[in-house]
Design an enzyme around this catalytic site. Structure first.
Site, mmCIF file in Angstrom:
data_model
loop_
_atom_site.group_PDB
_atom_site.id
_atom_site.type_symbol
_atom_site.label_atom_id
_atom_site.label_comp_id
_atom_site.label_asym_id
_atom_site.label_seq_id
_atom_site.Cartn_x
_atom_site.Cartn_y
_atom_site.Cartn_z
ATOM 1 N N ASP A 64 -7.900 -5.564 0.149
ATOM 2 C CA ASP A 64 -8.373 -6.466 -0.905
ATOM 3 C C ASP A 64 -7.986 -7.919 -0.697
ATOM 4 O O ASP A 64 -8.449 -8.788 -1.424
ATOM 5 C CB ASP A 64 -7.838 -5.999 -2.269
ATOM 6 C CG ASP A 64 -8.537 -4.745 -2.742
ATOM 7 O OD1 ASP A 64 -9.738 -4.642 -2.494
ATOM 8 O OD2 ASP A 64 -7.889 -3.881 -3.330
ATOM 9 N N HIS A 94 0.844 -1.186 0.000
ATOM 10 C CA HIS A 94 0.000 0.000 0.000
ATOM 11 C C HIS A 94 0.879 1.235 0.000
ATOM 12 O O HIS A 94 1.943 1.232 0.630
ATOM 13 C CB HIS A 94 -0.907 0.012 1.246
ATOM 14 C CG HIS A 94 -2.071 0.924 1.079
ATOM 15 N ND1 HIS A 94 -1.992 2.267 1.361
ATOM 16 C CD2 HIS A 94 -3.314 0.692 0.616
ATOM 17 C CE1 HIS A 94 -3.157 2.813 1.090
ATOM 18 N NE2 HIS A 94 -3.978 1.892 0.622
#
Ligand code: ACO
Length: 438
Positions: A370, A313
């Site tokens: 996710d 991320h």
């Protein structure tokens, strides 16, 4: 705004022995920035920051993230509390209107969503011209853009607050119906009209699955799980799609078209499209018989184009707090629904192997939102190619909140980055008959 600017604090920058000073900006949580809006005027330099990794594009009071500590708050409220105690509709109100609703405000907001749930007959007709195999995200962005044609007042850049709130409610409600109809069309089933008596999430599951051949039980656990996922996706400050919504909206494009652009930005596999990629990756590992270590090796080889989807991320350098909540929810659901999904086992092993791997450790790559969300969607019966659409339904209130905040900010300026030109110097035009070779 005055209270967040550090009164009088300046940051000094030296260019060719000449010193310039720029105001410091300090956010309410202590984040620091240098206000370089006068940089070019004073120094004739611009900044260069590919991927905007160090660029603050706005002041925002919607969402706070501390990527080092794994903190995420909407309007100051920790995500863990919202995940446990709120609903998606309440959280949407919080994001869009800046505060948790009173009972009366919540009822009014819910009532608006109920009113707007059905689709105009002409909107339904558009579905018949779209090929069945079209990716659901393509249909979703197109349909959302078309909606502006059905609500012409939304095209007026001078829309007042009440009209914008009406457009916001139309979007939140209709995107859910459109998403369900995209699925019904893809499986060749007729549309199921919304049911006024159901809550937001129950109504979505009803429109998706009622009357389908395979048995589907609309139960409280499924509704709760869906609320949870949508809340966790509802905003994430200046991510690629929210920044797209802001940038598109900065040219005074209407809310519907700005959101349609955000949907397209979300579609990519490095952003919201990662949830579909994760599921396909887990399925591939399952069916190919390739070991987990093989996959990790392929994703970490120098110059490898392969990524471990659902990992890494831009902002989080620790475990994504949303992934933590989703992982726990996965276990609960698997137990409650009595499913035995081998993909969860693969995901757990993959996570363990990656977290022990030097490549992932040194780059601070952890599971993101996710990584586990697809397993829950699968348990709920949602097909893999609809995962990113589910993300879009969840992210909608965040996009709307950002669009509104961008619109209300003064001075209102169109978003327009600069560049460093690296092309040819002035070159004269050569007529085609005189051109040779290259
Ligand atoms: N698998 C393997 N390597 C990775 C991964 C991954 N998932 N993520 C980052 N890396 C590596 C890169 O190869 C790079 O290595 P290098 O230093 O040797 O060149 C390093 O880590 C930094 O990666 P960047 O791409 O520069 O990091 P950035 O902050 O730009 O990208 C992103 C963040 C896009 C999320 C990235 O981690 C990624 O591609 N992850 C996989 C896709 C994904 O899960 N996206 C969903 C993100 S969450 C969301 O949008 C909802």
């Amino acid at each position: 705004m005055a209270e967040i600017l550090a009164a009088g604090e300046k940051v000094k920058i030296k260019f060719s022995e000449k010193e310039f000073s720029f105001p410091a900006i300090i956010g309410t949580e202590g984040e620091r920035a240098v206000d370089i809006s006068e940089l070019r005027a004073q120094t004739s330099h611009i900044t260069y920051d590919p991927g905007y990794a160090n660029t603050g594009a706005c002041l925002s009071s919607i969402t706070f993230i501390d990527g080092e500590k794994g903190i995420l708050r909407y309007r100051g409220i920790p995500i863990e509390q919202l995940a446990e105690r709120s609903t998606f509709v309440e959280t949407s109100h919080l994001l869009i209107h800046g505060k948790l609703p009173t009972q009366k405000e919540l009822s009014q907001f819910s009532q608006k969503l109920t009113e707007h749930a059905p689709l105009h007959e002409d909107v339904k007709k558009i579905f018949s011209g779209i090929p069945k195999e079209t990716h659901p995200m393509a249909t979703l962005s197109g349909m959302v853009s078309f909606l502006s044609g059905f609500y012409p007042t939304s095209l007026d850049p001078k829309q007042d607050e009440a009209q914008i709130n009406e457009s916001a409610a139309q979007l939140i409600s209709k995107v859910r119906t459109i998403a369900a109809y995209i699925y019904r069309k893809s499986v060749g089933e007729s549309f199921v009209p919304p049911n006024d008596t159901y809550s937001y999430c129950a109504n979505f599951l009803h429109m998706m699955f009622s009357g389908r051949k395979e048995k589907y039980i609309l139960n409280e656990e499924a509704v709760k799980a869906l609320n949870l996922l949508l809340i966790l996706h509802a905003d994430h400050e200046q991510n690629c799609s929210a920044s797209t919504v802001r940038l598109v909206g900065s040219s005074r494009t209407n809310l519907f078209a700005s959101i349609a652009a955000g949907i397209c930005a979300l579609w990519g596999p490095l952003h919201g499209g990662a949830n579909q990629e994760v599921m396909e990756m887990l399925e591939q590992i399952h069916t190919s018989g390739k070991g987990i270590e093989d996959y990790i090796r392929m994703a970490t080889e120098p110059k490898s184009q392969l990524r471990l989807f659902g990992f890494g991320h831009r902002v989080y350098k620790t475990y994504d707090p949303r992934a933590k909540v989703i992982k726990d929810a996965c276990y609960r659901l698997i137990e409650k629904f009595g499913v035995n999904d081998p993909l969860l086992e693969i995901a757990l092993k993959l996570e363990r192997a990656a977290l022990k791997n030097e490549f992932f450790i040194t780059r601070h790559l952890y599971p993101n939102v996710d990584f586990y969300s697809g397993i829950i969607y699968k348990i709920l019966g949602i097909p893999t190619n609809m995962f990113t659409v589910m993300f879009a339904i969840g992210r909608l209130p965040g996009w709307i909140a950002h669009w509104k905040e961008m619109r209300d900010f003064k001075p209102a300026r169109i978003g327009r980055p600069r560049q460093i030109y690296t092309g040819r110097l002035k070159t004269d035009y050569v007529p085609i008959e005189a051109r040779t070779g290259t």
